[in-house]
Scaffold this active site. Sequence first.
Site, PDB file in Angstrom:
ATOM      1  N   HIS A 101      -9.176   3.880  -1.581  1.00 34.34           N
ATOM      2  CA  HIS A 101      -7.820   3.324  -1.456  1.00 34.34           C
ATOM      3  C   HIS A 101      -7.476   2.426  -2.646  1.00 34.34           C
ATOM      4  O   HIS A 101      -7.390   1.215  -2.509  1.00 34.34           O
ATOM      5  CB  HIS A 101      -7.728   2.563  -0.126  1.00 34.34           C
ATOM      6  CG  HIS A 101      -6.383   1.986   0.181  1.00 34.34           C
ATOM      7  ND1 HIS A 101      -5.196   2.524  -0.286  1.00 34.34           N
ATOM      8  CD2 HIS A 101      -6.025   0.909   0.939  1.00 34.34           C
ATOM      9  CE1 HIS A 101      -4.188   1.784   0.150  1.00 34.34           C
ATOM     10  NE2 HIS A 101      -4.662   0.805   0.883  1.00 34.34           N
ATOM     11  N   CYS A 149       0.821  -1.220   0.000  1.00 38.21           N
ATOM     12  CA  CYS A 149       0.000   0.000   0.000  1.00 38.21           C
ATOM     13  C   CYS A 149       0.849   1.261   0.000  1.00 38.21           C
ATOM     14  O   CYS A 149       0.330   2.368  -0.162  1.00 38.21           O
ATOM     15  CB  CYS A 149      -0.955  -0.013   1.185  1.00 38.21           C
ATOM     16  SG  CYS A 149      -1.980  -1.501   1.195  1.00 38.21           S
TER      17      CYS A 149
END
Lengths: 102, 378
Positions: B327, B84
């Site tokens: 996200h 991420c």
Amino acid sequence: MKKLKVYSCCGHDTVVKRVYCPSCGANEISEREVEDKGSIYSFTKIHVPPSEFAHLAPYYVALVQLDGTSAKVTARMTEDIAIGDQVELDKVEDGAYLYKSV
Amino acid sequence: MTTNTYIHGIGMTKFGTHEDRTLKDLLLDASRQALEDAGRPKVDAVFVGNFLAGSMSNQEILGAIVANDLGLGFVPTAKVEGACASGGIALRQAVLAVMSGEHDTVLVAGVEKMKHAKTAEVTQAINAAMDTDSSEKSAGLTFPGFFGVLANRYFHETGASKKHLAMVALKNRENAMNNPLAQFSKATSLEEIMNARMITEPLGLFDCSPMTDGAAALVISRKPSGIHIKASSLVSGPTQMQDASDLLSIPAIGESGRRAYEKAGLGPEDIDVVEIHDCFSMTEMIAIEELGFFPRLEGWKAVEKGLTKANGEKPVNTSGGLLSRGHPIGATGVAQIYQLVRQLRGDAANQVEGARIALAQNLGGTGSYSAVHILERV
């Protein structure tokens, strides 16, 4: 057979084996067996699992504080648990530590 | 040492579901916007942050695709993977490339496409960001699972409860409602958040960042602009929960913050506006402590007082954060910078009056990577 191994150097105990100690750089990290017993340090109940564990859900993943060491181990459980509960290793299955309440 | 790199252009697609658009389409769209915002400079290199295109879209060579399809010529390119934190690490690689003297102007992009797959498949693919050769992965731990374990211990050791996590999620949703590029614009309430279905107890649906399609891009250069990248830092941390010496600390966040503050010659008190990696509500709580904005184990008190709201003393995630802006994994670290540049230019959603210094923190794995960038309006 069920004994867990803990690796120690520079005052840090862990179930994860390293090549070198991150503190002093030594490559001879001491290794010892510890008791299977411990207590629940924290936990979660997983309702949304990855596909490979879908058949097990919901299940608990617990971080177990092992007795006689500062090391902890991540385990799977099926019973309802709370922080502080006494637990012990039941079996090792497909690489996972399965714990049960004492 | 502060860097000699500046941001010249920014671009971003709307975050959400893009059923009819491909990964490449999103990537090129954000990149083109950034280049036009920068006045179409000559680009010397490209870094693309991405995590799942290989496993979920069977697509790699993203760097070459950007250079080829935008018509940038035979420039060096690379895809950067750091779970991420892929986007933040891509930016850092670009900053280093400029600082080294190798390149004058570099395009940084981040992209992800996730909404076409089922939740279980995405959860499985994301688990590649764990140490998969470990008993912990075999036990069935997941990323939301890790932060669920952390949250239960945090509750045990502090006065915090699920309500405080809900306050984080609600704040970020309220910010997203003013951001036209955010994934979620629907109003919610503490009651709805606290009663939502459980994902990994005590984390419910609103405590977890969603699956998102989207892309973001930046143009950076050694040539001066109004936005100076004052510091860039990156560290790695523990890759397994059972190896952490303190479950309630994510040392990669703290250490990346300390290094960035040192490079910038600044401290947490100097930061006017913050984008933090709130992959889960619990993560934002830990990060505001690790970055020194609030004392350890007291982040929940700051949240309770509203100090992290857009009009609070330390505004966190004015974009809506990962929880509500969305996200798209590889794009997230770049989208954080997009929001902060808008803040420093003075035309952001949830504008913080007079913002001059901004900080972005981008996390990978359960603390395996943390990248921090500090920007300054000059």
